[in-house]
Design a protein around this motif. Structure first.
Motif, PDB file in Angstrom:
ATOM      1  N   HIS A   1      -0.833   3.191  -7.847  1.00  0.00           N
ATOM      2  CA  HIS A   1      -1.277   4.687  -7.379  1.00  0.00           C
ATOM      3  C   HIS A   1      -0.264   5.073  -8.126  1.00  0.00           C
ATOM      4  N   ARG A   2       0.165   5.052  -8.196  1.00  0.00           N
ATOM      5  CA  ARG A   2       0.963   6.278  -9.336  1.00  0.00           C
ATOM      6  C   ARG A   2       1.132   6.078 -10.505  1.00  0.00           C
TER       7      ARG A   2
ATOM      8  N   GLU B   1      -2.679   5.976 -11.289  1.00  0.00           N
ATOM      9  CA  GLU B   1      -3.779   7.103 -11.077  1.00  0.00           C
ATOM     10  C   GLU B   1      -3.264   8.159 -10.660  1.00  0.00           C
ATOM     11  N   GLN B   2      -2.551   8.847  -9.689  1.00  0.00           N
ATOM     12  CA  GLN B   2      -1.696   9.580  -9.649  1.00  0.00           C
ATOM     13  C   GLN B   2      -1.071  11.224 -10.359  1.00  0.00           C
TER      14      GLN B   2
ATOM     15  N   SER C   1       0.532  -0.823  -0.174  1.00  0.00           N
ATOM     16  CA  SER C   1       0.228   0.436   0.144  1.00  0.00           C
ATOM     17  C   SER C   1       0.767   1.280   0.195  1.00  0.00           C
ATOM     18  N   VAL C   2       0.412   2.420  -0.789  1.00  0.00           N
ATOM     19  CA  VAL C   2       1.192   3.914  -0.230  1.00  0.00           C
ATOM     20  C   VAL C   2       1.680   4.029   1.341  1.00  0.00           C
TER      21      VAL C   2
END
Length: 156
Positions: A102-103, A105-106, A21-22
């Protein structure tokens, strides 16, 4: 050879956090950074300083003892490198440890050090003086662009 071992450890830590996770990426990077800071201070005869508290609402995942030990060893290894190289390695560790989804998406992208260096050199050639001027790096990332200005002001 030390560089190969460091890169190997970085990849293993990044892979372990990427599957989590982040919050795990933050925890790995934080453990490595604290160990780097403590080892660097000890190498320079400085007293041990307590790490800065993380901002409220910034959770970290509990890591396995093995992962914490590896992150701390990574940080201690970084203390043998020049500061700018250590900053680059810590930034790369965090960025690569973030989950791939996440990378994406952001829009998180790690700027390669040669590109960051080229941009900073262009600013200097255009007349920017790090001792008196101001610069804004809204993305900040791993901090590579933030490490050159203080070093330029440091007495040689």
């Amino acid at each position: 050879m030390a560089g190969v071992a460091l890169l190997s450890r970085q990849r293993a830590l990044s892979a372990a956090a990427d599957t989590a996770s982040v919050e795990a990426a933050r925890a790995v990077a934080q453990a490595g950074t604290v160990a780097w800071w403590e080892a660097s201070a000890a190498d320079h005869g400085m007293p041990r300083l307590a790490p800065a508290a993380l901002p409220d609402g910034l959770p970290l995942t509990e890591l396995s003892d093995f992962t914490v030990a590896e992150a701390c060893a990574f940080g201690r290894d970084l203390a043998r490198l020049p500061m700018t190289d250590a900053v680059v390695a810590l930034g790369r560790l965090y960025t690569q440890a973030l989950p791939s989804a996440h990378r994406a998406e952001q829009g998180i992208f790690y700027t390669p050090p040669p590109l960051a260096g080229r941009l900073l050199n262009k600013a200097e050639r255009a007349g920017h003086d790090w001792r008196t001027g101001r610069a804004l790096d809204p993305s900040c990332g791993g901090g590579r662009s933030l490490s050159k200005p203080p070093l330029a002001c440091w007495p040689q």
